[in-house]
Design a protein around this motif. Sequence first.
Motif, PDB file in Angstrom:
ATOM      1  N   ASP A  31     -55.502-114.570  57.639  1.00  0.00           N
ATOM      2  CA  ASP A  31     -56.983-115.250  56.975  1.00  0.00           C
ATOM      3  C   ASP A  31     -57.441-114.446  55.325  1.00  0.00           C
ATOM      4  N   ILE A  32     -57.324-113.459  55.049  1.00  0.00           N
ATOM      5  CA  ILE A  32     -57.371-113.047  53.362  1.00  0.00           C
ATOM      6  C   ILE A  32     -57.054-113.104  52.877  1.00  0.00           C
ATOM      7  N   LEU A  33     -55.973-112.594  53.005  1.00  0.00           N
ATOM      8  CA  LEU A  33     -54.713-112.773  52.226  1.00  0.00           C
ATOM      9  C   LEU A  33     -53.899-114.074  51.531  1.00  0.00           C
ATOM     10  N   LYS A  34     -53.921-115.256  52.936  1.00  0.00           N
ATOM     11  CA  LYS A  34     -53.500-116.466  52.671  1.00  0.00           C
ATOM     12  C   LYS A  34     -54.084-117.387  51.245  1.00  0.00           C
ATOM     13  N   ASP A  35     -55.161-116.475  50.687  1.00  0.00           N
ATOM     14  CA  ASP A  35     -55.515-118.092  49.830  1.00  0.00           C
ATOM     15  C   ASP A  35     -55.361-116.887  48.589  1.00  0.00           C
ATOM     16  N   ASN A  36     -55.702-115.567  48.823  1.00  0.00           N
ATOM     17  CA  ASN A  36     -55.476-114.707  47.252  1.00  0.00           C
ATOM     18  C   ASN A  36     -54.495-113.958  47.251  1.00  0.00           C
TER      19      ASN A  36
END
Length: 160
Positions: A31-36
């Motif tokens: 979740d964290i890495l997909k948007d940033n």
Amino acid sequence: MWLLLFSVVVGAVMIAARAKELKDIKDSLKDILKDNKFEKYDYSRFVRVFYVLMILFGAGSAVYGFMNKDYDTAAIGIIIALVFVSEWLLIQYKFVLYYNDTQFVAGGKLCRYKSIKEFEEMKPLSFGFVRAKTFNDEVLPLSKKAYEIVKEHKDRKKAK
């Protein structure tokens, strides 16, 4: 003989617990890495080598114990090997730093640079690690190089 069974059960429970933790960290990181967009710094080499040595030591102790019919030594070897196998599962997530200009991810946890209260060297056995303490009392272990990266970005944010 009951000590052998106990060590196998404890080792299996540790592996199951780490497997669950691994799933949670993977989901969180996904979740964290997909948007940033983050750069990645992996500082797991020393820990990987240490864990492999401990797994081999545990396995060797277990074999030695069985060969000499010393089941206490075998049980201790089994538990050492299984505990370090369970910890091995998390290395790729606990000892990797993802960072960008505003935040970083260490140990699977997202942290903004401005939320870091202080840094402190881990003692007595630091192995070159530094703790980043946040204002909400989370503690994130960082290698010296990861610490330098985080401190540089924090100082840069503070200067703006």
